[in-house]
Design a protein around this motif. Structure first.
Motif, PDB file in Angstrom:
ATOM      1  N   ALA A  50      -1.713   7.720   1.208  1.00  0.00           N
ATOM      2  CA  ALA A  50      -2.333   6.963   2.294  1.00  0.00           C
ATOM      3  C   ALA A  50      -1.994   5.485   2.149  1.00  0.00           C
ATOM      4  O   ALA A  50      -2.283   4.872   1.117  1.00  0.00           O
ATOM      5  CB  ALA A  50      -3.851   7.161   2.263  1.00  0.00           C
ATOM      6  N   TRP A  51      -1.400   4.933   3.172  1.00  0.00           N
ATOM      7  CA  TRP A  51      -1.152   3.492   3.268  1.00  0.00           C
ATOM      8  C   TRP A  51      -2.329   2.971   4.087  1.00  0.00           C
ATOM      9  O   TRP A  51      -2.440   3.263   5.277  1.00  0.00           O
ATOM     10  CB  TRP A  51       0.182   3.254   3.954  1.00  0.00           C
ATOM     11  N   VAL A  60      -3.480  -4.543   2.228  1.00  0.00           N
ATOM     12  CA  VAL A  60      -3.354  -3.107   1.975  1.00  0.00           C
ATOM     13  C   VAL A  60      -4.098  -2.768   0.689  1.00  0.00           C
ATOM     14  O   VAL A  60      -4.138  -3.573  -0.252  1.00  0.00           O
ATOM     15  CB  VAL A  60      -1.862  -2.684   1.893  1.00  0.00           C
ATOM     16  N   MET A  61      -4.696  -1.576   0.654  1.00  0.00           N
ATOM     17  CA  MET A  61      -5.417  -1.106  -0.531  1.00  0.00           C
ATOM     18  C   MET A  61      -4.410  -0.501  -1.507  1.00  0.00           C
ATOM     19  O   MET A  61      -3.706   0.454  -1.169  1.00  0.00           O
ATOM     20  CB  MET A  61      -6.436  -0.036  -0.113  1.00  0.00           C
ATOM     21  N   LEU A  62      -4.329  -1.076  -2.696  1.00  0.00           N
ATOM     22  CA  LEU A  62      -3.499  -0.520  -3.752  1.00  0.00           C
ATOM     23  C   LEU A  62      -4.336  -0.319  -5.005  1.00  0.00           C
ATOM     24  O   LEU A  62      -5.339  -1.000  -5.212  1.00  0.00           O
ATOM     25  CB  LEU A  62      -2.319  -1.442  -4.088  1.00  0.00           C
ATOM     26  N   LEU A  63      -3.894   0.617  -5.821  1.00  0.00           N
ATOM     27  CA  LEU A  63      -4.551   0.839  -7.106  1.00  0.00           C
ATOM     28  C   LEU A  63      -3.524   0.662  -8.206  1.00  0.00           C
ATOM     29  O   LEU A  63      -2.337   0.907  -8.006  1.00  0.00           O
ATOM     30  CB  LEU A  63      -5.197   2.229  -7.151  1.00  0.00           C
ATOM     31  N   HIS A  64      -4.004   0.198  -9.347  1.00  0.00           N
ATOM     32  CA  HIS A  64      -3.114   0.065 -10.502  1.00  0.00           C
ATOM     33  C   HIS A  64      -3.246   1.353 -11.300  1.00  0.00           C
ATOM     34  O   HIS A  64      -4.243   1.585 -11.974  1.00  0.00           O
ATOM     35  CB  HIS A  64      -3.454  -1.162 -11.349  1.00  0.00           C
ATOM     36  N   HIS A  65      -2.234   2.205 -11.185  1.00  0.00           N
ATOM     37  CA  HIS A  65      -2.235   3.548 -11.755  1.00  0.00           C
ATOM     38  C   HIS A  65      -2.136   3.484 -13.269  1.00  0.00           C
ATOM     39  O   HIS A  65      -1.215   2.849 -13.811  1.00  0.00           O
ATOM     40  CB  HIS A  65      -1.046   4.311 -11.167  1.00  0.00           C
ATOM     41  N   MET A 172       7.150   0.259   3.669  1.00  0.00           N
ATOM     42  CA  MET A 172       5.892   0.461   4.397  1.00  0.00           C
ATOM     43  C   MET A 172       5.303  -0.868   4.856  1.00  0.00           C
ATOM     44  O   MET A 172       4.700  -0.945   5.930  1.00  0.00           O
ATOM     45  CB  MET A 172       4.896   1.259   3.547  1.00  0.00           C
ATOM     46  N   LEU A 173       5.487  -1.903   4.056  1.00  0.00           N
ATOM     47  CA  LEU A 173       5.063  -3.242   4.468  1.00  0.00           C
ATOM     48  C   LEU A 173       5.751  -3.625   5.771  1.00  0.00           C
ATOM     49  O   LEU A 173       5.108  -4.083   6.719  1.00  0.00           O
ATOM     50  CB  LEU A 173       5.378  -4.264   3.377  1.00  0.00           C
TER      51      LEU A 173
END
Length: 179
Positions: A50-51, A60-65, A172-173
């Motif tokens: 999900a973007w 944008v919502m990002l997570l640090h995996h 995607m950006l």
């Protein structure tokens, strides 16, 4: 969405990005395997992500995996579920706590195939990632889970500082600018 609909969407998917057009054939080949939605297909399998943009569409919502030590969009394994939109939403909810989201564009937003390194009992393999674009209706309800070191709304103009030139995220950006 089921396998038949996913095949139809991939076949009709159009992109200005040459790499995505090359991925289409590989996705369609993978979808001929009965277990392509399962991790048991050891060389590669379908994933969904999900973007997620904030309501102003400027972050944008990002997570640090934790395992991959990288900033990524929420997503994960289909684990047998052919409805990749549902998979993307489930992973989004599990990884960010965001449940109030709206699909911004019907159908596929982005296609990507990326390598996953060998780790413990898992061989190196590829994720065939089907990506969908959402807007968070209540962006402050985020909550990270144990899979992430951090979770953040990243301003779009600062995104490259977080993803260090990762082509698929920057793609995607660029697509986000035309929504």
């Amino acid at each position: 969405m089921d396998r038949k609909e996913l095949i139809r969407q991939i076949e009709s998917y159009q992109s200005a990005y040459i790499e995505e057009l090359a991925y289409k054939r590989r996705f369609l080949d993978l979808l001929s395997f009965d277990n392509c939605f399962e991790r048991s297909l050891s060389f590669g399998h379908i994933t969904a992500s999900a973007w997620v943009l904030n309501p102003n569409r400027d972050a944008v919502m990002l997570l640090h995996h934790k395992k991959l030590d990288r900033w990524l969009q929420p997503g994960g394994h289909a684990d047998g579920d052919e409805d990749v939109v549902r998979v993307a939403q489930k992973e989004l909810s599990e990884e960010t706590g965001l449940t109030q989201v709206k699909l911004l564009k019907d159908g596929i937003f982005d296609l990507d195939i990326h390598a996953i390194p060998a780790r413990k009992a898992d061989l190196a393999h590829e994720h065939y990632d089907v990506r969908f674009v959402f807007v968070a209706l209540q962006p402050d309800e985020m909550k990270k889970n144990e899979e992430s070191n951090d979770l953040a709304w990243i301003p779009l103009e600062q995104l490259d500082d977080y993803v260090a030139g990762e082509a698929s995220i920057l793609r995607m950006l660029e697509k986000s600018k035309h929504l």
